[in-house]
Design an enzyme around this catalytic site. Structure first.
Site, PDB file in Angstrom:
ATOM      1  N   LYS A   1      -3.381   2.606   2.312  1.00 33.49           N
ATOM      2  CA  LYS A   1      -2.016   2.612   0.692  1.00 33.49           C
ATOM      3  C   LYS A   1      -0.501   3.090   2.013  1.00 33.49           C
ATOM      4  O   LYS A   1      -0.700   4.179   2.144  1.00 33.49           O
ATOM      5  CB  LYS A   1      -2.319   3.198   0.233  1.00 33.49           C
ATOM      6  CG  LYS A   1      -1.417   3.515  -0.721  1.00 33.49           C
ATOM      7  CD  LYS A   1      -1.996   4.225  -2.468  1.00 33.49           C
ATOM      8  CE  LYS A   1      -2.103   5.861  -2.110  1.00 33.49           C
ATOM      9  NZ  LYS A   1      -0.521   5.949  -2.452  1.00 33.49           N
TER      10      LYS A   1
ATOM     11  N   ASP B   1      10.354  -4.134 -13.766  1.00 35.29           N
ATOM     12  CA  ASP B   1      12.113  -4.988 -13.529  1.00 35.29           C
ATOM     13  C   ASP B   1      12.148  -5.587 -14.285  1.00 35.29           C
ATOM     14  O   ASP B   1      10.766  -6.526 -15.147  1.00 35.29           O
ATOM     15  CB  ASP B   1      12.364  -4.586 -11.819  1.00 35.29           C
ATOM     16  CG  ASP B   1      13.890  -5.308 -12.012  1.00 35.29           C
ATOM     17  OD1 ASP B   1      14.758  -5.426 -13.205  1.00 35.29           O
ATOM     18  OD2 ASP B   1      14.361  -4.489 -11.239  1.00 35.29           O
TER      19      ASP B   1
ATOM     20  N   ARG C   1      -5.238  13.322   1.162  1.00 38.31           N
ATOM     21  CA  ARG C   1      -5.656  14.784   2.055  1.00 38.31           C
ATOM     22  C   ARG C   1      -6.680  15.028   2.986  1.00 38.31           C
ATOM     23  O   ARG C   1      -6.769  15.207   3.840  1.00 38.31           O
ATOM     24  CB  ARG C   1      -4.992  15.647   1.358  1.00 38.31           C
ATOM     25  CG  ARG C   1      -2.918  16.060   1.045  1.00 38.31           C
ATOM     26  CD  ARG C   1      -2.749  16.519  -0.116  1.00 38.31           C
ATOM     27  NE  ARG C   1      -2.915  15.371  -0.941  1.00 38.31           N
ATOM     28  CZ  ARG C   1      -2.504  16.112  -2.242  1.00 38.31           C
ATOM     29  NH1 ARG C   1      -1.948  17.448  -2.211  1.00 38.31           N
ATOM     30  NH2 ARG C   1      -3.168  15.786  -3.291  1.00 38.31           N
TER      31      ARG C   1
ATOM     32  N   THR D   1      -0.860   9.330 -14.541  1.00 39.12           N
ATOM     33  CA  THR D   1      -1.930  10.180 -15.227  1.00 39.12           C
ATOM     34  C   THR D   1      -1.169  11.216 -15.400  1.00 39.12           C
ATOM     35  O   THR D   1      -1.044  12.369 -15.758  1.00 39.12           O
ATOM     36  CB  THR D   1      -3.024  10.122 -13.694  1.00 39.12           C
ATOM     37  OG1 THR D   1      -2.359  10.039 -13.031  1.00 39.12           O
ATOM     38  CG2 THR D   1      -4.103   9.489 -14.042  1.00 39.12           C
TER      39      THR D   1
ATOM     40  N   ASP E   1       1.418   0.040  -3.202  1.00 40.20           N
ATOM     41  CA  ASP E   1       1.396   1.078  -3.739  1.00 40.20           C
ATOM     42  C   ASP E   1       3.251   0.921  -4.158  1.00 40.20           C
ATOM     43  O   ASP E   1       3.935   2.009  -4.623  1.00 40.20           O
ATOM     44  CB  ASP E   1       1.593   1.733  -3.456  1.00 40.20           C
ATOM     45  CG  ASP E   1       1.195   2.958  -5.011  1.00 40.20           C
ATOM     46  OD1 ASP E   1       1.174   2.024  -5.382  1.00 40.20           O
ATOM     47  OD2 ASP E   1       0.847   3.773  -4.898  1.00 40.20           O
TER      48      ASP E   1
ATOM     49  N   LYS F   1       4.223  -0.128  -7.215  1.00 41.91           N
ATOM     50  CA  LYS F   1       4.420   0.236  -8.865  1.00 41.91           C
ATOM     51  C   LYS F   1       5.690  -0.510  -9.334  1.00 41.91           C
ATOM     52  O   LYS F   1       6.464   0.182  -9.793  1.00 41.91           O
ATOM     53  CB  LYS F   1       4.343   1.178  -9.318  1.00 41.91           C
ATOM     54  CG  LYS F   1       3.134   2.089  -9.051  1.00 41.91           C
ATOM     55  CD  LYS F   1       3.710   3.654  -9.642  1.00 41.91           C
ATOM     56  CE  LYS F   1       1.844   4.217  -8.437  1.00 41.91           C
ATOM     57  NZ  LYS F   1       2.152   5.035  -7.909  1.00 41.91           N
TER      58      LYS F   1
HETATM   59  O1  C5P Z   1      -4.075  13.544  -1.289  1.00 42.56           O
HETATM   60  P1  C5P Z   1      -4.652  12.675  -2.393  1.00 42.56           P
HETATM   61  O2  C5P Z   1      -6.586  12.770  -2.350  1.00 42.56           O
HETATM   62  O3  C5P Z   1      -4.441  13.202  -3.853  1.00 42.56           O
HETATM   63  O4  C5P Z   1      -3.932  11.127  -2.539  1.00 42.56           O
HETATM   64  C1  C5P Z   1      -3.774  10.355  -3.433  1.00 42.56           C
HETATM   65  C2  C5P Z   1      -3.124   9.302  -3.596  1.00 42.56           C
HETATM   66  O5  C5P Z   1      -3.259   8.689  -5.021  1.00 42.56           O
HETATM   67  C3  C5P Z   1      -1.708   9.730  -3.705  1.00 42.56           C
HETATM   68  O6  C5P Z   1      -0.850   8.681  -2.846  1.00 42.56           O
HETATM   69  C4  C5P Z   1      -1.364   9.839  -5.076  1.00 42.56           C
HETATM   70  O7  C5P Z   1       0.049   9.431  -5.108  1.00 42.56           O
HETATM   71  C5  C5P Z   1      -1.608   8.437  -5.250  1.00 42.56           C
HETATM   72  N1  C5P Z   1      -1.813   8.908  -6.898  1.00 42.56           N
HETATM   73  C6  C5P Z   1      -2.727   9.887  -7.683  1.00 42.56           C
HETATM   74  N2  C5P Z   1      -3.231   9.253  -8.879  1.00 42.56           N
HETATM   75  C7  C5P Z   1      -2.753   9.091  -9.830  1.00 42.56           C
HETATM   76  C8  C5P Z   1      -1.513   7.360  -9.243  1.00 42.56           C
HETATM   77  C9  C5P Z   1      -2.177   7.711  -7.492  1.00 42.56           C
HETATM   78  O8  C5P Z   1      -3.255  10.840  -6.596  1.00 42.56           O
HETATM   79  N3  C5P Z   1      -2.778   8.872 -11.128  1.00 42.56           N
END
Ligand code: C5P
Length: 246
Positions: free
Chosen positions: A42, A74, A219, A128, A69, A71
């Site tokens: 992603k 427009d 992560r 979220t 991603d 999003k």
């Molecule tokens: O490192 P981690 O697993 O927390 O990363 C989650 C990924 O999903 C990040 O790129 C974050 O921006 C994205 N994301 C999220 N929650 C959302 C939408 C997207 O964690 N509601």
């Protein structure tokens, strides 16, 4: 736990690694240790704004399925053009905000349909990070859950291929949407992994059992001492739980 509706096959390549970096060198070092047949990638706003389409094209050329991603939100003509450009980049999946409305989503769908390479088109419903007071402040009445469901249905009616949502919302959405509609879920943590700043987390196997199709995981893989081993451990849990052949 078994997928309640037993309606979806689990994709052996359901993990989407979130490349939350600002530097192309770091990304290329990470992905050189990953295999295109064991995960997808992603690219979000930060990495794209730093490194541009060239990095996306490089990841695609290396054989990876890329979820762009960005999003988009427009007027219909502009979002259609952006989604067409994403298709030309060769990405596997691209997304827009459902709050852009039916005409915007249909224009995006039509732009992609005219391309020889057609990415999956996914909607974001309610971020979220938005609580109910935030929603009321921008004029959206009702609960966050009700807004998510309404926007997911609107995305489906507009011809989109799925929505990004919390694993905790998937079970309800799964009951309301067609079998081929996809659920892409972040907020995933293998048992024992650091939670970081996520608030409500689900394990990979539980998210798939609830009906997720694809898991966005950052992560726990990208910050691991051995990212490939972290990914393999997640894939192995999934393969074991769903009897997937390796
Ligand atoms: O490192 P981690 O697993 O927390 O990363 C989650 C990924 O999903 C990040 O790129 C974050 O921006 C994205 N994301 C999220 N929650 C959302 C939408 C997207 O964690 N509601």
């Amino acid at each position: 736990m078994v997928n309640e509706k037993e309606k979806k096959m689990v994709d052996a390549k359901c993990v989407i690694v979130a490349l939350d970096f600002s530097d192309a060198g770091e990304v290329l070092a990470l992905v050189s240790g990953l295999e295109p047949n064991s995960c997808r990638l992603k690219v979000g706003k930060e990495l794209y704004t730093h490194c541009g389409p060239a990095l996306v094209e490089r990841l695609v050329a290396d054989g990876f399925d890329v979820f762009l991603d960005l999003k988009f939100h427009d007027i219909p003509n502009t979002v259609a053009g952006a989604c067409g450009a994403a298709a030309d980049l060769g990405v596997w999946m691209v997304n827009v905000h459902a709050l852009g409305g039916r005409r915007m989503m249909e224009a995006a769908r039509e732009a992609i349909a005219q391309k020889s390479h057609q990415p999956l088109l996914i909607a974001v419903t309610i971020l979220t990070s938005m609580g109910e007071s935030d929603l009321h402040e921008i004029g959206l009445s009702g609960s966050a859950k009700a807004n998510v469901l309404r926007l997911a249905k609107l995305a489906e009616q507009s011809g989109l291929n799925g929505v990004v949502c919390s694993p905790l919302e998937v079970a309800v959405l799964n009951q309301q949407c067609a079998e081929e509609f996809n659920f892409i879920t972040p907020g995933i943590r293998p048992a024992g992994a650091a939670v970081n700043d996520q608030k409500r987390i689900t394990t990979p196997v539980d998210a798939l059992s609830l009906g997720s199709n694809y898991l966005v995981i950052g992560r726990p893989i990208t910050a691991a001492a051995d990212p490939l081993a972290a990914l393999q451990a997640i894939n192995s849990d999934i393969q074991g739980a769903f009897n997937l052949s390796t």
